[in-house]
Design an enzyme around this catalytic site. Structure first.
Site, short mmCIF file in Angstrom:
data_model
loop_
_atom_site.label_atom_id
_atom_site.label_comp_id
_atom_site.label_asym_id
_atom_site.label_seq_id
_atom_site.Cartn_x
_atom_site.Cartn_y
_atom_site.Cartn_z
N ARG A 73 -9.90 1.41 8.98
CA ARG A 73 -9.63 -0.03 9.12
C ARG A 73 -10.78 -0.74 9.82
NH1 ARG A 73 -3.64 0.81 8.86
NH2 ARG A 73 -2.63 -1.19 9.02
N ARG A 116 10.88 -7.86 4.52
CA ARG A 116 10.92 -6.42 4.81
C ARG A 116 11.53 -6.15 6.18
NH1 ARG A 116 5.29 -3.10 4.73
NH2 ARG A 116 4.95 -4.04 6.78
N LYS A 156 0.83 -1.22 0.00
CA LYS A 156 0.00 0.00 0.00
C LYS A 156 0.85 1.26 0.00
CE LYS A 156 -1.81 -1.08 3.96
NZ LYS A 156 -1.63 -0.35 5.14
N ARG A 159 -1.77 -9.22 12.71
CA ARG A 159 -2.21 -8.09 11.87
C ARG A 159 -3.05 -8.58 10.69
NH1 ARG A 159 3.37 -6.01 10.59
NH2 ARG A 159 2.42 -4.39 9.33
N ARG A 190 11.34 -2.95 11.36
CA ARG A 190 10.07 -2.61 12.03
C ARG A 190 9.77 -3.62 13.13
NH1 ARG A 190 5.20 -0.70 8.05
NH2 ARG A 190 4.00 -1.70 9.69
P1 AMP Z 1 0.52 0.35 8.63
O1 AMP Z 1 1.81 1.06 8.37
O2 AMP Z 1 -0.63 0.89 7.85
O3 AMP Z 1 0.66 -1.14 8.51
O4 AMP Z 1 0.16 0.64 10.18
C1 AMP Z 1 1.03 0.24 11.22
C2 AMP Z 1 0.30 0.19 12.53
O5 AMP Z 1 -0.23 1.48 12.87
C3 AMP Z 1 -0.92 -0.74 12.58
O6 AMP Z 1 -0.57 -2.11 12.80
C4 AMP Z 1 -1.69 -0.14 13.75
O7 AMP Z 1 -1.10 -0.49 14.99
C5 AMP Z 1 -1.48 1.35 13.53
N1 AMP Z 1 -2.54 1.93 12.67
C6 AMP Z 1 -2.39 2.46 11.43
N2 AMP Z 1 -3.56 2.88 10.94
C7 AMP Z 1 -4.49 2.59 11.89
C8 AMP Z 1 -5.91 2.75 11.97
N3 AMP Z 1 -6.61 3.28 10.95
N4 AMP Z 1 -6.53 2.34 13.10
C9 AMP Z 1 -5.85 1.82 14.13
N5 AMP Z 1 -4.52 1.61 14.11
C10 AMP Z 1 -3.84 1.99 13.00
#
Ligand code: AMP
Length: 188
Positions: A86, A125, A11, A142, A131
């Site tokens: 989400r 990754r 993404k 996740r 990370r």
């Molecule tokens: P991402 O980089 O999009 O995979 O997001 C990394 C982490 O940030 C996720 O695993 C959540 O812990 C948090 N996060 C990102 N976006 C959201 C959201 N819309 N709602 C809740 N937690 C979020």
């Protein structure tokens, strides 16, 4: 525009490319959280507990952060939101933000890929990005959350007729070609 996809679906990479090509500001909730974690802000300290476990950061924190960001001047003429909403509760919150700003979603793009491929990608990754949330147990959690909660978000946008789905497997450039094509089709 929104970009939705399971963790590891690319993404963020595709969002950067779309935003460059379309000239819309990319807004990634994951990136905003990670910046706050790095800078040790109160928001970052709060968010880190959830992120490291692969859990969603609570809506009480996330929704306000998104509202504030979308109300900044650079998002006035359009944005590409990556990683939000989400949950269906976040869909309703975003509906309210958009209605208040007299804005509407043109495209909701979903990147698809199967779980085993995603796990392999994310473990790869992890070696590059370091990370904390890229280890196998957290990755699986996740993915479970994505299936349990975020697929309902996708279904909502499908019902509304704004969803376009793109196969996220294969080379990054090939996915970008598919993505740009499907956006054009949706806009036609
Ligand atoms: P991402 O980089 O999009 O995979 O997001 C990394 C982490 O940030 C996720 O695993 C959540 O812990 C948090 N996060 C990102 N976006 C959201 C959201 N819309 N709602 C809740 N937690 C979020």
């Amino acid at each position: 525009m929104l970009i939705i996809g399971p963790p590891g679906s690319g993404k963020g990479t595709q969002a950067e490319r779309i935003s460059e090509r379309l000239g819309v500001v990319p807004i990634s909730t994951g990136d905003i959280f990670r910046t706050n974690v790095k800078e040790k802000t109160p928001l970052g300290v709060e968010a880190m507990k959830y992120m490291d476990a692969g859990d969603f950061v609570p809506d009480s924190v996330t929704n306000k952060m998104v509202r504030d960001r979308l109300n900044e001047a650079d998002a006035e003429d359009g944005f590409l939101l990556d990683g939000y909403p989400r949950t269906t509760a976040q869909v309703h919150y975003l509906d309210d933000i958009l209605a208040a700003g007299d804005q509407k979603l043109d495209v909701v793009l979903q990147l698809t890929a199967d779980d085993d491929e995603l796990v392999t990608r994310m473990l790869g990754r992890a070696k590059i990005t370091g990370r904390n949330d890229d280890n196998e147990a957290v990755i699986r959690h996740r993915l479970d959350l994505y299936h349990e909660q975020t697929e309902a978000v996708v279904a909502k946008y499908a019902e509304r007729g704004v969803l376009t789905q793109v196969d996220g497997t294969g080379k990054i450039d090939e996915v970008t070609v598919r993505v740009m094509h499907s956006i054009k089709e949706t806009q036609a």
